[in-house]
Motif scaffolding. Structure first.
Motif, PDB file in Angstrom:
ATOM      1  N   TYR A  95      64.418  28.505  40.152  1.00 25.51           N
ATOM      2  CA  TYR A  95      64.940  29.023  38.849  1.00 25.51           C
ATOM      3  C   TYR A  95      64.437  30.305  38.552  1.00 25.51           C
ATOM      4  CZ  TYR A  95      64.499  24.052  37.096  1.00 25.51           C
ATOM      5  OH  TYR A  95      64.679  22.646  37.098  1.00 25.51           O
ATOM      6  N   ALA A  96      65.628  31.087  38.310  1.00 21.29           N
ATOM      7  CA  ALA A  96      65.366  32.505  38.388  1.00 21.29           C
ATOM      8  C   ALA A  96      66.335  33.139  36.960  1.00 21.29           C
ATOM      9  CB  ALA A  96      65.844  33.137  39.523  1.00 21.29           C
ATOM     10  N   LYS A  97      66.095  34.523  36.844  1.00 25.55           N
ATOM     11  CA  LYS A  97      66.971  35.133  36.056  1.00 25.55           C
ATOM     12  C   LYS A  97      68.092  35.558  36.368  1.00 25.55           C
ATOM     13  CE  LYS A  97      62.865  36.927  33.563  1.00 25.55           C
ATOM     14  NZ  LYS A  97      61.889  37.949  32.898  1.00 25.55           N
ATOM     15  N   LYS A  98      68.383  35.931  37.649  1.00 22.52           N
ATOM     16  CA  LYS A  98      69.490  36.042  38.275  1.00 22.52           C
ATOM     17  C   LYS A  98      69.902  35.112  39.130  1.00 22.52           C
ATOM     18  CE  LYS A  98      68.465  40.780  37.821  1.00 22.52           C
ATOM     19  NZ  LYS A  98      68.012  42.218  38.463  1.00 22.52           N
ATOM     20  N   ALA A  99      71.550  34.924  39.433  1.00 19.47           N
ATOM     21  CA  ALA A  99      71.827  34.226  40.228  1.00 19.47           C
ATOM     22  C   ALA A  99      71.458  34.376  41.876  1.00 19.47           C
ATOM     23  CB  ALA A  99      73.509  34.154  40.562  1.00 19.47           C
ATOM     24  N   PHE A 100      71.153  33.604  42.744  1.00 21.04           N
ATOM     25  CA  PHE A 100      70.609  33.691  44.089  1.00 21.04           C
ATOM     26  C   PHE A 100      71.431  32.756  44.934  1.00 21.04           C
ATOM     27  CE2 PHE A 100      67.809  30.925  42.021  1.00 21.04           C
ATOM     28  CZ  PHE A 100      67.517  29.828  43.030  1.00 21.04           C
ATOM     29  N   GLY A 139      61.213  36.960  41.053  1.00 17.20           N
ATOM     30  CA  GLY A 139      60.902  36.298  39.837  1.00 17.20           C
ATOM     31  C   GLY A 139      61.297  34.879  39.925  1.00 17.20           C
ATOM     32  N   ILE A 140      61.811  34.384  41.158  1.00 18.81           N
ATOM     33  CA  ILE A 140      62.078  33.128  41.327  1.00 18.81           C
ATOM     34  C   ILE A 140      60.811  32.115  41.150  1.00 18.81           C
ATOM     35  CG2 ILE A 140      61.674  32.879  43.821  1.00 18.81           C
ATOM     36  CD1 ILE A 140      63.914  31.033  44.144  1.00 18.81           C
ATOM     37  N   VAL A 141      60.995  30.985  40.525  1.00 18.71           N
ATOM     38  CA  VAL A 141      59.917  29.827  40.490  1.00 18.71           C
ATOM     39  C   VAL A 141      60.774  28.732  41.193  1.00 18.71           C
ATOM     40  CG1 VAL A 141      58.617  28.380  38.911  1.00 18.71           C
ATOM     41  CG2 VAL A 141      59.205  31.026  38.195  1.00 18.71           C
ATOM     42  N   VAL A 142      59.925  28.213  42.299  1.00 18.14           N
ATOM     43  CA  VAL A 142      60.190  27.214  42.959  1.00 18.14           C
ATOM     44  C   VAL A 142      59.412  25.899  42.529  1.00 18.14           C
ATOM     45  CG1 VAL A 142      60.696  25.923  45.309  1.00 18.14           C
ATOM     46  CG2 VAL A 142      60.790  28.548  44.838  1.00 18.14           C
ATOM     47  N   VAL A 143      60.108  24.764  42.120  1.00 19.37           N
ATOM     48  CA  VAL A 143      59.704  23.484  41.757  1.00 19.37           C
ATOM     49  C   VAL A 143      59.793  22.493  42.625  1.00 19.37           C
ATOM     50  CG1 VAL A 143      59.221  22.063  39.937  1.00 19.37           C
ATOM     51  CG2 VAL A 143      59.601  24.451  39.271  1.00 19.37           C
ATOM     52  N   HIS A 144      58.705  21.760  43.162  1.00 24.09           N
ATOM     53  CA  HIS A 144      58.915  20.723  44.104  1.00 24.09           C
ATOM     54  C   HIS A 144      59.029  19.478  43.081  1.00 24.09           C
ATOM     55  CE1 HIS A 144      57.931  17.881  47.217  1.00 24.09           C
ATOM     56  NE2 HIS A 144      58.531  18.642  48.035  1.00 24.09           N
ATOM     57  N   PRO A 145      59.764  18.458  43.578  1.00 23.71           N
ATOM     58  CA  PRO A 145      59.775  17.165  42.832  1.00 23.71           C
ATOM     59  C   PRO A 145      58.461  16.417  42.814  1.00 23.71           C
ATOM     60  CG  PRO A 145      61.233  17.277  44.658  1.00 23.71           C
ATOM     61  CD  PRO A 145      60.663  18.529  44.774  1.00 23.71           C
ATOM     62  N   MET A 146      57.710  16.576  43.544  1.00 23.56           N
ATOM     63  CA  MET A 146      56.385  15.678  43.840  1.00 23.56           C
ATOM     64  C   MET A 146      55.437  16.213  43.062  1.00 23.56           C
ATOM     65  SD  MET A 146      57.363  13.071  45.514  1.00 23.56           S
ATOM     66  CE  MET A 146      56.049  12.170  45.865  1.00 23.56           C
ATOM     67  N   THR A 147      55.550  17.451  42.634  1.00 24.31           N
ATOM     68  CA  THR A 147      54.257  17.931  41.796  1.00 24.31           C
ATOM     69  C   THR A 147      54.562  17.464  40.267  1.00 24.31           C
ATOM     70  OG1 THR A 147      55.719  19.848  41.062  1.00 24.31           O
ATOM     71  CG2 THR A 147      54.463  20.273  42.928  1.00 24.31           C
ATOM     72  N   THR A 186      64.843  27.432  30.273  1.00 20.52           N
ATOM     73  CA  THR A 186      65.425  28.517  29.370  1.00 20.52           C
ATOM     74  C   THR A 186      66.032  29.635  30.355  1.00 20.52           C
ATOM     75  OG1 THR A 186      63.569  29.652  28.914  1.00 20.52           O
ATOM     76  CG2 THR A 186      64.223  28.128  27.487  1.00 20.52           C
ATOM     77  N   LEU A 187      65.389  29.610  31.641  1.00 23.31           N
ATOM     78  CA  LEU A 187      65.817  30.446  32.689  1.00 23.31           C
ATOM     79  C   LEU A 187      67.379  30.310  32.868  1.00 23.31           C
ATOM     80  CD1 LEU A 187      62.985  30.956  35.080  1.00 23.31           C
ATOM     81  CD2 LEU A 187      63.762  32.543  33.429  1.00 23.31           C
ATOM     82  N   PRO A 188      68.255  31.292  33.012  1.00 21.58           N
ATOM     83  CA  PRO A 188      69.717  31.050  33.112  1.00 21.58           C
ATOM     84  C   PRO A 188      70.321  30.698  34.389  1.00 21.58           C
ATOM     85  CG  PRO A 188      69.038  33.619  33.115  1.00 21.58           C
ATOM     86  CD  PRO A 188      67.812  32.805  32.786  1.00 21.58           C
ATOM     87  N   PHE A 189      69.317  30.650  35.621  1.00 20.04           N
ATOM     88  CA  PHE A 189      69.938  30.285  36.643  1.00 20.04           C
ATOM     89  C   PHE A 189      69.040  29.515  37.330  1.00 20.04           C
ATOM     90  CE2 PHE A 189      71.357  30.498  41.060  1.00 20.04           C
ATOM     91  CZ  PHE A 189      72.727  30.484  40.956  1.00 20.04           C
ATOM     92  N   SER A 190      69.568  28.056  37.996  1.00 17.99           N
ATOM     93  CA  SER A 190      68.942  27.314  38.721  1.00 17.99           C
ATOM     94  C   SER A 190      69.690  26.694  39.688  1.00 17.99           C
ATOM     95  CB  SER A 190      67.958  25.985  38.010  1.00 17.99           C
ATOM     96  OG  SER A 190      68.896  25.334  37.351  1.00 17.99           O
ATOM     97  N   ARG A 191      69.090  26.335  40.906  1.00 15.98           N
ATOM     98  CA  ARG A 191      70.067  25.566  42.081  1.00 15.98           C
ATOM     99  C   ARG A 191      68.890  24.970  43.000  1.00 15.98           C
ATOM    100  NH1 ARG A 191      70.251  27.661  46.911  1.00 15.98           N
ATOM    101  NH2 ARG A 191      70.174  30.289  47.234  1.00 15.98           N
ATOM    102  N   LYS A 247      55.705  22.833  27.901  1.00 20.34           N
ATOM    103  CA  LYS A 247      55.687  24.235  27.628  1.00 20.34           C
ATOM    104  C   LYS A 247      56.256  25.134  28.934  1.00 20.34           C
ATOM    105  CE  LYS A 247      52.232  24.749  23.970  1.00 20.34           C
ATOM    106  NZ  LYS A 247      50.849  25.381  23.741  1.00 20.34           N
ATOM    107  N   GLU A 248      55.690  24.727  30.157  1.00 20.41           N
ATOM    108  CA  GLU A 248      56.093  25.388  31.442  1.00 20.41           C
ATOM    109  C   GLU A 248      57.429  24.741  31.637  1.00 20.41           C
ATOM    110  OE1 GLU A 248      54.271  26.126  35.713  1.00 20.41           O
ATOM    111  OE2 GLU A 248      53.065  25.267  34.032  1.00 20.41           O
ATOM    112  N   ALA A 249      57.803  23.592  31.321  1.00 22.10           N
ATOM    113  CA  ALA A 249      59.010  23.091  31.916  1.00 22.10           C
ATOM    114  C   ALA A 249      60.131  23.704  30.884  1.00 22.10           C
ATOM    115  CB  ALA A 249      59.204  21.532  31.639  1.00 22.10           C
ATOM    116  N   GLN A 250      59.836  23.871  29.537  1.00 27.87           N
ATOM    117  CA  GLN A 250      60.722  24.335  28.824  1.00 27.87           C
ATOM    118  C   GLN A 250      61.111  25.672  29.117  1.00 27.87           C
ATOM    119  OE1 GLN A 250      58.708  24.010  24.979  1.00 27.87           O
ATOM    120  NE2 GLN A 250      59.088  21.548  24.788  1.00 27.87           N
ATOM    121  N   LYS A 251      60.031  26.493  29.450  1.00 26.33           N
ATOM    122  CA  LYS A 251      60.053  27.920  30.120  1.00 26.33           C
ATOM    123  C   LYS A 251      61.006  28.042  31.080  1.00 26.33           C
ATOM    124  CE  LYS A 251      56.891  30.191  31.936  1.00 26.33           C
ATOM    125  NZ  LYS A 251      55.620  30.790  32.076  1.00 26.33           N
ATOM    126  N   LEU A 252      61.065  26.982  31.938  1.00 32.07           N
ATOM    127  CA  LEU A 252      61.707  27.145  33.199  1.00 32.07           C
ATOM    128  C   LEU A 252      63.240  26.655  32.762  1.00 32.07           C
ATOM    129  CD1 LEU A 252      59.544  25.472  36.002  1.00 32.07           C
ATOM    130  CD2 LEU A 252      60.428  28.124  35.689  1.00 32.07           C
TER     131      LEU A 252
END
Length: 120
Positions: free
Chosen positions: A115-120, A93-101, A69-74, A62-67
């Motif tokens: 992952y965020a709602k706006k470009a950064f 509102g940025i959510v940072v996800v580490h690959p080892m989690t 759907t956010l329009p911007f990620s890099r 559910k958490e992965a799906q929510k992320l």
């Protein structure tokens, strides 16, 4: 809640491990009733562990799906990772996800990603 689930899974796994170590002594005793009870208990623990892990994966999904759907990620650069506080202040509102989690592994990430709602 995550920690409680994790602790419960660990506790049940430890109990199952203890039962597996007792296998040899129970079989040596040769009591069929005791062996059957022992096997039944092991099956119950294994089923409960599987159920709890499934619940945990669904929550992660559910958490992965929510992320997703956010329009911007890099990818987050090393310089940005070094000063994460500034990044989080500038990008609300940025959510940072580490690959080892667990979440990062589930999403198949290879680098630290934001992952965020706006470009950064």
């Amino acid at each position: 809640m995550k920690e409680v689930e994790k602790a419960e899974i660990k506790r049940l796994s430890d109990m199952l491990d203890a039962l597996n170590h007792k296998d040899a002594t129970v079989i040596q005793q040769g009591n069929a009733e005791l062996i059957a009870k022992h096997e039944e208990e092991k099956e119950k623990l294994a089923a409960e562990i599987a159920r709890l892990k499934d619940v945990r994966v669904k929550k992660l999904s559910k958490e992965a799906q929510k992320l997703e759907t956010l329009p911007f990620s890099r990818e987050i650069t090393k310089k940005e990772q070094a000063d994460m506080g500034t990044l989080k202040k500038t990008v609300r509102g940025i959510v940072v996800v580490h690959p080892m989690t667990a979440l990062g592994r589930e999403m198949g990430l290879k680098v630290v990603t934001g992952y965020a709602k706006k470009a950064f």
